[in-house]
Design an enzyme around this catalytic site. Structure first.
Site: not given
Lengths: 146, 408
Positions: A54-57
């Site tokens: 759920g994180c772009q990173s």
């Protein structure tokens, strides 16, 4: 283990620190600085099992139960996210599972960066908080079962 | 100078460009995700609801006739815009994604056999990968992937080697959304046809920048989205050659797409209605005409000339930034500058740019296989439209310098 102040007290401290800055640059620089001070996470934990979705990173997080309190360790490949984790760890690490589960973490709205930190899905703040609370629930269940 | 645009006048047609973000004038450089909308498009939506909202095709009253006429006028405008032979070959969808799904599902279900091959490229958007994976899994077909080089360039020789007697369809992006590279679709189509394979061109990124002539391209299917062409969200155009569309089964069942329904069996409507089940997105289809007229009015070659200058100016200025590397830095691209800065995660750049009023896209751009091939977690992507200016490029560079300083 060293006794941490209660969650609301740490939240207030962080809010006061951010109140010292009146522009966005200083706030972000402070956040980035917090990230730089985050103790490194052992590379063995940087795997799929400890990755938060759920994180772009990429964010990796590990937790352990020590004397009834949860200790979190985490890292990210992005600096602002690392600052966010560092801030969350400062608030939640060393607290009891029950306190962590019940924490409302209102300080995030109060530090005046809400438009970025709370509303966008891409920075993964919600996913991180959710995972920290899930870990707390898991440790609590485990402790109750034994 | 012929074809030179008055960019300030163009900007004046876009009300959103007057707003500010975080106390600064908005610099909108995420046009490959969606473009902003001119007043004429906004007015067309309002005008429809305020003036002649009605369900189309079946109504007997005046409003229904007016709404039907406006809806079908867009179909004719779209036909002319991509130079299809007939409006029967123009199907309205929700967007490029639905257009590709329609073909994969309808054509694929009727035509694919176990062992048949589908060719895609490494540069495809997930929308041109997943629908094919779904139908391939269902029918036992095999997906072959055309490789790229380290600059992201499509390897035509490798493509020719992948073509075989088992190749049934090649589905390829016209312009890469992540890098902006233009693909040699004419040559791909010729080579595929020589082997008896069909070609679908994903025109999501190309339609707003390049002149599209589906007859001269000789593609079998062409899919694009209105919202990337100054039009509303929720409208796509799917072109298909009449002979193929006629043989394809319907995609969805419902109203509009039938001729006669009984519990003994149903007969289907003629093209293009066979593929337009249910009440369509009438207001946005009507407003799409205004978007197509906007582009035709300015002229795509004039728009392209302006955008090319911006890309070239932006690339030159960005190369001055220490540690910045442009991904896909080759001639023959449109509108996009995709880049990374050594040691800095794209997400950090995106957040710090937004704080300075500059909107770009960061991440994998829905092209995870491409990012994996390039060995990147993602890129930063600035993408330009006709209303962008050199001053906005300067604002981007200043914002980037500041972000870099804060993060190092």
């Amino acid at each position: 283990m060293e006794q941490r102040p209660p969650i609301p007290q740490i939240e207030d401290e962080i809010v006061e620190e951010f109140e010292l800055f009146d522009n966005w640059e200083d706030k972000y620089e402070y956040l980035i600085d917090m990230g730089k001070k985050l103790p490194p996470l052992d590379n063995m934990h940087k795997d799929d099992e400890h990755r938060i979705r759920g994180c772009q990173s990429t964010v990796w997080m590990v937790s352990e139960l020590r004397d009834g309190q949860i200790v979190y360790h985490a890292d990210s490949d992005a600096m602002i996210v690392k600052g966010l984790i560092s801030m969350l760890i400062r608030v939640l690490s060393g607290q009891t599972p029950q306190d962590i589960i019940q924490a409302d973490l209102g300080f995030i709205d109060r530090i005046g960066m809400t438009s970025h930190l709370a509303q966008t899905r891409s920075n993964g703040l919600r996913a991180m908080i959710k995972q920290m609370k899930l870990d707390a629930t898991a440790w609590q269940l485990k402790a109750n079962a034994s | 100078m012929e074809g030179r645009l008055d960019i300030e006048a163009v900007r004046g047609q876009f009300p959103i460009l007057g707003r500010s973000v975080k106390g600064r004038a908005l610099v909108y450089l995420d046009n490959a995700a969606t473009t902003q909308k001119p007043q004429s498009v906004i007015d067309a939506i309002t005008g429809y609801y305020a003036g002649y909202n009605a369900n189309i095709h079946r109504g007997i009253h005046t409003l229904a006739e007016e709404a039907t006429a406006a809806f079908e006028t867009t179909r004719e405008t779209a036909r002319a815009f991509i130079n299809a032979a007939s409006t029967d070959e123009i199907i309205f969808t929700r967007g490029t994604t639905e257009g590709i799904n329609l073909v994969a599902s309808s054509w694929g279900r009727a035509n694919l056999q176990p062992g048949d091959e589908i060719i895609l490229s490494t540069l495809e958007h997930h929308s041109n990968i997943v629908p094919w994976q779904m139908i391939a899994a269902e029918k036992g077909a095999v997906i072959k992937v055309v490789p790229i080089d380290d600059n992201g360039v499509f390897q035509f020789d490798a493509f020719e080697k992948l073509l075989s007697g088992r190749t049934r369809i090649v589905s390829i992006v016209h312009v890469s959304n992540a890098l902006g590279l233009i693909h040699p679709v004419e040559a791909v189509i010729r080579a595929a046809h020589a082997k008896g394979a069909l070609v679908l061109v994903d025109g999501a990124q190309s339609t707003v920048h390049l002149d599209i002539d589906v007859q001269s391209l000789d593609c079998d299917f062409f899919a694009c989205s209105a919202h990337k062409c100054y039009g509303p969200t929720g409208v796509g155009i799917l072109y298909g050659k009449r002979s193929l569309l006629e043989d394809m089964p319907p995609y969805q069942g419902g109203g509009e797409m039938i001729r006669e329904v009984s519990f003994r069996g149903t007969t289907y409507n003629d093209l293009p209605y066979k593929f337009e089940a249910g009440t369509p997105n009438i207001a946005d289809v009507v407003a799409t005409r205004a978007a197509l007229d906007f582009m035709t009015g300015l002229g795509k070659s004039a728009m392209r000339a302006h955008e090319d200058k911006l890309v070239s100016y932006a690339s030159d200025r960005m190369r001055e930034i220490p540690g910045l590397r442009i991904i896909g830095d080759v001639p023959g691209k449109v509108s996009v500058v995709s880049f990374v800065i050594e040691g800095i995660h794209p997400q950090d750049i995106g957040i710090l740019l937004d704080n300075q009023g500059v909107a770009i896209r960061t991440g994998h751009h829905c092209t995870q296989p491409l990012m994996e091939r390039l060995g990147l977690p993602g890129t930063n992507r600035a993408s330009f439209a006709v209303y962008n200016t050199r001053g906005e490029v300067d604002a981007l560079v200043t914002a980037l310098e500041k972000a870099r300083k804060m993060l190092s």
